[in-house]
Design a protein around this motif. Sequence first.
Motif, PDB file in Angstrom:
ATOM      1  N   LEU A 120       1.094   5.651   0.278  1.00 19.73           N
ATOM      2  CA  LEU A 120       0.456   6.904   0.687  1.00 19.73           C
ATOM      3  C   LEU A 120       1.262   8.030   0.068  1.00 19.73           C
ATOM      4  O   LEU A 120       2.423   8.240   0.426  1.00 19.73           O
ATOM      5  N   ASP A 169       0.852  -1.187   0.000  1.00 16.07           N
ATOM      6  CA  ASP A 169       0.000   0.000   0.000  1.00 16.07           C
ATOM      7  C   ASP A 169       0.888   1.237   0.000  1.00 16.07           C
ATOM      8  O   ASP A 169       1.929   1.267   0.682  1.00 16.07           O
ATOM      9  N   GLN A 205      -3.772   8.786   8.574  1.00  8.89           N
ATOM     10  CA  GLN A 205      -4.021   7.993   7.385  1.00  8.89           C
ATOM     11  C   GLN A 205      -3.013   6.855   7.261  1.00  8.89           C
ATOM     12  O   GLN A 205      -3.357   5.737   6.868  1.00  8.89           O
ATOM     13  N   ASP A 260       1.296  12.131  -1.941  1.00  7.51           N
ATOM     14  CA  ASP A 260       0.674  13.456  -1.939  1.00  7.51           C
ATOM     15  C   ASP A 260       1.120  14.268  -3.158  1.00  7.51           C
ATOM     16  O   ASP A 260       2.043  15.072  -3.070  1.00  7.51           O
ATOM     17  N   SER A 301      -1.793  -1.149  -3.867  1.00 13.73           N
ATOM     18  CA  SER A 301      -2.934  -0.230  -3.703  1.00 13.73           C
ATOM     19  C   SER A 301      -2.399   1.160  -3.376  1.00 13.73           C
ATOM     20  O   SER A 301      -1.636   1.321  -2.414  1.00 13.73           O
ATOM     21  N   GLN A 302      -2.812   2.145  -4.157  1.00 10.88           N
ATOM     22  CA  GLN A 302      -2.299   3.502  -3.978  1.00 10.88           C
ATOM     23  C   GLN A 302      -3.352   4.401  -3.342  1.00 10.88           C
ATOM     24  O   GLN A 302      -4.537   4.344  -3.693  1.00 10.88           O
ATOM     25  N   HIS A 303      -2.916   5.253  -2.423  1.00 11.84           N
ATOM     26  CA  HIS A 303      -3.818   6.131  -1.679  1.00 11.84           C
ATOM     27  C   HIS A 303      -3.315   7.571  -1.772  1.00 11.84           C
ATOM     28  O   HIS A 303      -2.139   7.844  -1.506  1.00 11.84           O
ATOM     29  N   ASN A 304      -4.215   8.481  -2.141  1.00  9.65           N
ATOM     30  CA  ASN A 304      -3.887   9.899  -2.104  1.00  9.65           C
ATOM     31  C   ASN A 304      -3.982  10.413  -0.676  1.00  9.65           C
ATOM     32  O   ASN A 304      -4.849   9.982   0.102  1.00  9.65           O
ATOM     33  N   TYR A 305      -3.128  11.345  -0.342  1.00  8.80           N
ATOM     34  CA  TYR A 305      -3.163  11.991   0.965  1.00  8.80           C
ATOM     35  C   TYR A 305      -4.460  12.772   1.116  1.00  8.80           C
ATOM     36  O   TYR A 305      -4.862  13.528   0.228  1.00  8.80           O
ATOM     37  N   THR A 317      -7.900  14.212   7.008  1.00  6.70           N
ATOM     38  CA  THR A 317      -7.560  13.065   7.858  1.00  6.70           C
ATOM     39  C   THR A 317      -6.217  13.258   8.533  1.00  6.70           C
ATOM     40  O   THR A 317      -6.037  12.896   9.703  1.00  6.70           O
ATOM     41  N   SER A 326      -3.974   4.068   9.516  1.00  8.86           N
ATOM     42  CA  SER A 326      -5.082   3.306   8.935  1.00  8.86           C
ATOM     43  C   SER A 326      -4.588   2.349   7.858  1.00  8.86           C
ATOM     44  O   SER A 326      -5.035   1.197   7.781  1.00  8.86           O
ATOM     45  N   ILE A 327      -3.655   2.804   7.040  1.00  7.80           N
ATOM     46  CA  ILE A 327      -3.112   1.964   5.971  1.00  7.80           C
ATOM     47  C   ILE A 327      -2.381   0.754   6.548  1.00  7.80           C
ATOM     48  O   ILE A 327      -2.446  -0.354   6.001  1.00  7.80           O
TER      49      ILE A 327
END
Length: 499
Positions: A283, A281, A311, A285, A298-302, A306, A314-315
């Motif tokens: 995180l 995963d 964040q 920005d 799995s990619q997550h934007n900042y 939150t 959570s990841i």
Amino acid sequence: MDFKPISPEDLKQLRYFLPSNKLVENMQRKGLSCCIFSSGVCIVNQGQVLENPNLVQSVLNDVALLGLVVNKIYQCEPEVVQHHIQALRASIQAQKKGTNDDVAAKADFMQILSCAVKYDCSDIHINVSDPETHVVFRRHGEAWRGSPLLPTYNDALHMISRAIGVEGRHQASGDFDKTSIQHTSYTEKITLDSKEQSVMLRFEKHPLVTRGDFKTVIRINKQQAVKDLNELKAETEFQTVTDRIMLRAQGLIVVVGPTGSGKTTLMHGMIKAFPRDRFMDTLEDPVEIVTKYNPLISQHNYIEKTGYNHQLRSILRLDPDAILIGEMRDDETAQLAFNSARTGHLTLTSLHADGVLACFHRLKGMQVPFPIQGEGELLLMLVSTRLVPILCECKVRDNNPSSTICHRNPSPCELCFNGITHREPVIEYLMLTPSIRHYLIQNRPDELYKHLTESGWLQMKDKVLKRVVKGEVSPSDAITIPGFDDLFKHTNNRDEHEY
């Protein structure tokens, strides 16, 4: 609520705030005679102020929903208010007739964007200044005035507001805020050479010293396929080391360098070697490089609301085998990165530092003591990267006939930009061995340089010197590498073939 009087002369220089037709109808329905300006000034019929102050507040609440905060309210003679209401209505009608100008504004923006993508530019700098507007690109790390369009102030204002407003939001007139910082990201589609491609844009807007002027910088990400280390021209030994380290079950890898040095691109090149049967995963920005090649990443934007650290926590509960943290930005993030590496996650992150050896002190400044950095096999590898311009074949040789050193051609050919073709990374890296960890545990990191150089370790300045001597990089371009200038001064007294 305090309503002070104001002179009609003081209102002449103010621009109207052009509300939506719905708001105008709402004002008329409520029966309030008022006019609002883009600077946050509101004038109200003085008789209505005394009669129903709550009505004024009700309209101001409606205006606030459109993004304008009224900071000053003045009471005026009814004739003055009526004059400005009529002028406001005329402005709204003019805006309504000019909505087709949105098409022209969109075309102007696409023309500039297409030029940037075609010539491989990373950023577009637009200074929206009255009366002159400047459009400058960053191409291969350098400023390039290659814009096909130099819009007027009003055209530039319309163009930027339309671009930031995206998908039909009309902000070309008084409701476009020229003072606040604007952060907007979205994906645009352009057509070049009959091929459609997606381009992710990130806007940053900030006021200049002159009131009403502002600068917008647009970061461009062409969303191309992720390049592996071989495609990035990384040296073979580094590729081998990375392939091996991506198999590790836990530990921390830190990539360092200044802004624009290619840290994100290098990190994604490294995780291209991550095993396809394990979960990762990220995180970031924001997410700039999409890892479609591996569905287990799995990619997550900042998410600003939150918070970076919440964040990230959570990841870590998403059961990843590895995580990529776009940047260690504070003490808490650094602690989380080390803890995730300690608790069974392979962790990759970036940090602003001048080089590999400077990273130890940078981490200590983020409340990670040297003994912790040297603990077990917690910190696995440090990597530093810089992008250097590669000379075109039209390069010119040094004045010394026996020298292999080359420089940019002052009269470059049609195939290059200012004598260069592209930029490639120069990579300095350090695998932490037991002897290196010993120096850290003993709080003696400053003695590492002597230990490493005696064992044949090459710094970035040594590696770029090799490329200079081969005639691949100009000395004037390599001078940005820390320590290179002093090293290069001694090459005249040594045989270039030693390198």
